[in-house]
Design an enzyme around this catalytic site. Sequence first.
Site, PDB file in Angstrom:
ATOM      1  N   TYR A 145      -1.474  -5.103   4.176  1.00  0.00           N
ATOM      2  CA  TYR A 145      -1.745  -4.958   2.945  1.00  0.00           C
ATOM      3  C   TYR A 145      -0.326  -5.586   2.235  1.00  0.00           C
ATOM      4  CZ  TYR A 145      -1.700  -3.463  -2.063  1.00  0.00           C
ATOM      5  OH  TYR A 145      -1.574  -3.298  -3.335  1.00  0.00           O
ATOM      6  N   CYS A 146       0.855  -4.812   2.542  1.00  0.00           N
ATOM      7  CA  CYS A 146       2.052  -5.303   2.029  1.00  0.00           C
ATOM      8  C   CYS A 146       2.368  -6.848   2.304  1.00  0.00           C
ATOM      9  CB  CYS A 146       3.100  -4.594   2.548  1.00  0.00           C
ATOM     10  SG  CYS A 146       4.518  -4.444   1.881  1.00  0.00           S
TER      11      CYS A 146
END
Length: 233
Positions: A145-146
Amino acid sequence: MSVSNAPILITGAGQRVGLHCAERLLADGHRLIVTYRHEKPALAALRERGALTLHADFDSEASILAFIEQLQGHTDSLRAIVHNASSWPADEQASDFQQLFTVHMLAPYLINLHCAPLLERSAEADIVHISDDVARKGSAKRPAYCASKAGLDSLTLSFAARFAPTIKVNGIAPALLMFNPEDDTEYRAKALSKSALGFEPGPQVIYQSLRYLLDTPYITGTTLTVNGGRHLK
Ligand SMILES: NC(=O)C1=CN([C@@H]2O[C@H](COP(=O)(O)OP(=O)(O)OC[C@H]3O[C@@H](n4cnc5c(N)ncnc54)[C@H](OP(=O)(O)O)[C@@H]3O)[C@@H](O)[C@H]2O)C=CC1
Ligand SMILES: Nc1nc2c(c(=O)[nH]1)N=C([C@H](O)[C@@H](O)CO)CN2
């Protein structure tokens, strides 16, 4: 010939931040096109207020291109594109990697490339990527996600350089905005303790940031940090 009342496109506007920004932009008098993946009760109200709602699941190149073709059939101009649609897995798995990069990077990338001509027909034109402050330092719990949000920050810089001077391209990188219903007391207290300001701001701080970017003619290639001072703790 430039179009003065071209619509604004917001992706993932069926709930929460996207819905709040859609409602505020309608109240400001903008024409609006929103995408949704699952039908939500709030979409009916947006339709009643004149918004065009288009179904889109940004889960593959083909589905993204199909959305772009659908969009091009509804408008020949755009005032702005707000890339808000996002997935945030509670318990990120390796199998989530592809879909996270598809929704957070491939969708903005393809939509920006194919829809730049629509933005070029508007006297003022903006692209705004909704990112995440977590890209600043990484995430042990959600690395994919990051990384996908960090890639979106990179697209902000690249498209700002590519589309200047006719289209401004900026980002907004929030930290905690709104809890989810399933967030328990312990999680909420821990999340609030991570910022210097220590409160849940709600979606209005994203609308305020978006309004600032739309109204300010001399900002491009910038990602606004809206994190309550998390970097100070
Ligand atoms: N909420 C917060 O505290 C924070 C939010 N952000 C960022 O701000 C933005 C808004 O956050 P928030 O309102 O909480 O977002 P949500 O988690 O509520 O998701 C927004 C929308 O994205 C849609 N979506 C998810 N996956 C896809 C997909 N594959 N294709 C199309 N649409 C999809 C969802 O549609 P559906 O519901 O129909 O499945 C949902 O309505 C996001 O980019 C988020 O990453 C960043 C930091 C903190
Ligand atoms: N698509 C989403 N992205 C993010 C969400 C969310 O609910 N949907 N929530 C967060 C958290 O609030 C985090 O910033 C603090 O724990 C991050 N991204």
